[in-house]
Design an enzyme around this catalytic site. Structure first.
Site, PDB file in Angstrom:
ATOM      1  N   LYS A  27      41.560  39.118  42.086  1.00 48.27           N
ATOM      2  CA  LYS A  27      41.071  40.389  41.561  1.00 48.27           C
ATOM      3  C   LYS A  27      41.050  41.419  42.680  1.00 48.27           C
ATOM      4  O   LYS A  27      40.511  41.165  43.756  1.00 48.27           O
ATOM      5  CB  LYS A  27      39.668  40.207  40.976  1.00 48.27           C
ATOM      6  CG  LYS A  27      39.047  41.473  40.408  1.00 48.27           C
ATOM      7  CD  LYS A  27      37.669  41.168  39.849  1.00 48.27           C
ATOM      8  CE  LYS A  27      36.993  42.410  39.298  1.00 48.27           C
ATOM      9  NZ  LYS A  27      35.644  42.113  38.762  1.00 48.27           N
ATOM     10  N   MET A  28      41.632  42.581  42.423  1.00 48.05           N
ATOM     11  CA  MET A  28      41.717  43.627  43.437  1.00 48.05           C
ATOM     12  C   MET A  28      41.342  44.974  42.826  1.00 48.05           C
ATOM     13  O   MET A  28      41.306  45.127  41.603  1.00 48.05           O
ATOM     14  CB  MET A  28      43.135  43.700  44.029  1.00 48.05           C
ATOM     15  CG  MET A  28      43.555  42.464  44.795  1.00 48.05           C
ATOM     16  SD  MET A  28      45.274  42.539  45.340  1.00 48.05           S
ATOM     17  CE  MET A  28      45.269  44.080  46.261  1.00 48.05           C
TER      18      MET A  28
END
Length: 353
Positions: free
Chosen positions: A5-6
């Protein structure tokens, strides 16, 4: 398969991380699920087909060996080593998601200001349609009542009323200056509370006969050859320490977050501490290293402050000659790194303070 997740792809470290994943996996895709809020920058990197640890282990060791991984000078890959095709793909991907995000934010602002009932109705219908399509496509079935942890049946069985949650939108009709004034009022209340806690604190008695305590290399009894040097996890904010009472550290952190400590009067500060040292104890030239301004302003970025203060100490030591004296001001002994530096200084002088 690996999922990451970014929130951004514009920073140098993010580009290096993405390139590392591309080197380690057969395929890398960037997705934004429909369940993710459209207005934020949340994305998910889907990596498939791991090639093996031998492809990335040398790069990982290189990454964690850098002193400060927040600086662009210590990125995993230099810019010249990143392929142009990769940079072009990342640019297109970043542009695509950022334009979508800006469009959603602009639409939300427009709907908020206009408050068009037709738009609200159409959005509600669209949400219902998406939910219905999702349920039908993936054949979502209701949970059996016997398998419920907290469901409608159990909630109805509760004999007391649950607290009501207000869904009323808060009116934010005050100006920016009014908002700043409210923040300042909250800060003043916090300052008053901190002052009361400090005044009521039971002080730890000073167990030494004199105001200045001398500490020599003989007292330290340190054999540097037998010391096993270890590096722990970097800490941005010191919240507790084996070298100080935790309550005092908390007071200090809160005070530095509320107030700006004046550090411009360095001459008076140096003279004050110099007078604490007996004249007969000073041999040769007195070299002063004042790191007060590095630590005084706030309690954040402790790793950076340790590096800056150590650099300043080394620069001051370079000016020393045999039999000279060294005065270090404002160096907190709260972390193992700082105490370790102090131990090294102890072994460099015949009579350190």
């Amino acid at each position: 398969t690996f999922i990451l997740k970014m929130f951004t792809m514009f920073e140098c470290n993010t580009l290096c991380r993405m390139y590392l994943l591309c080197c380690a996996f057969d395929s890398v895709h960037i997705k934004k699920p429909v369940t993710s809020k459209q207005g934020n920058s949340e994305i998910y990197v889907i990596c498939r087909g791991f090639k093996g640890l031998q492809y990335v282990e040398p790069l990982i060791h290189q990454f964690f060996s850098t002193t400060d991984r927040t600086l662009s000078d210590h990125c995993l890959f230099p810019l010249k080593e990143l392929p142009k095709d990769f940079l072009s793909s990342m640019y297109k991907c970043s542009k695509y998601f950022s334009e979508l995000q800006m469009q959603i934010i602009e639409n939300n602002i427009e709907r908020f200001l206009q408050k068009n009932e037709d738009d609200i109705k159409s959005l509600t219908e669209l949400q219902y349609c998406v939910a219905k399509t999702y349920v039908n496509r993936f054949q979502i079935k209701p949970i059996d009542p016997s398998q419920e942890i907290v469901g409608l049946n159990k909630l109805q069985a509760i004999q007391f009323d649950l607290p009501k949650v207000s869904t009323k939108r808060l009116a934010m009709n005050y100006s920016f200056n009014e908002k700043q004034r409210r923040i300042e009022c909250q800060a003043s209340d916090e300052a008053k509370l901190l002052q009361d806690q400090v005044n009521n604190y039971k002080q730890t008695p000073w167990n030494y006969d004199k105001e200045v305590s001398w500490y020599t290399a003989k007292d330290a009894k340190i054999d540097l050859l037998s010391v096993n040097m270890q590096m722990g996890k970097p800490v941005s904010i010191i919240r507790n320490s084996k070298f100080c009472v935790n309550e005092l550290i908390d007071y200090n952190n809160r005070a530095r977050s509320l107030f700006t400590v004046p550090t411009d009067d360095a001459i008076k500060r140096r003279e004050y501490f110099r007078l604490k040292i007996p004249k007969q104890a000073i041999h040769g030239q007195l070299i002063v290293c004042d790191v007060t301004s590095i630590y005084a302003n706030d309690c954040l970025n402790n790793c950076r402050k340790q590096l800056d203060s150590l650099t300043l100490i080394l620069e001051s030591l370079m000016k020393l000659k045999a039999s000279d004296s060294f005065l270090l001001i404002g160096y907190p002994l709260l972390s193992q790194v700082n105490v370790g530096v102090f131990y090294v200084l102890v072994n460099m002088f015949l009579r350190p303070e």
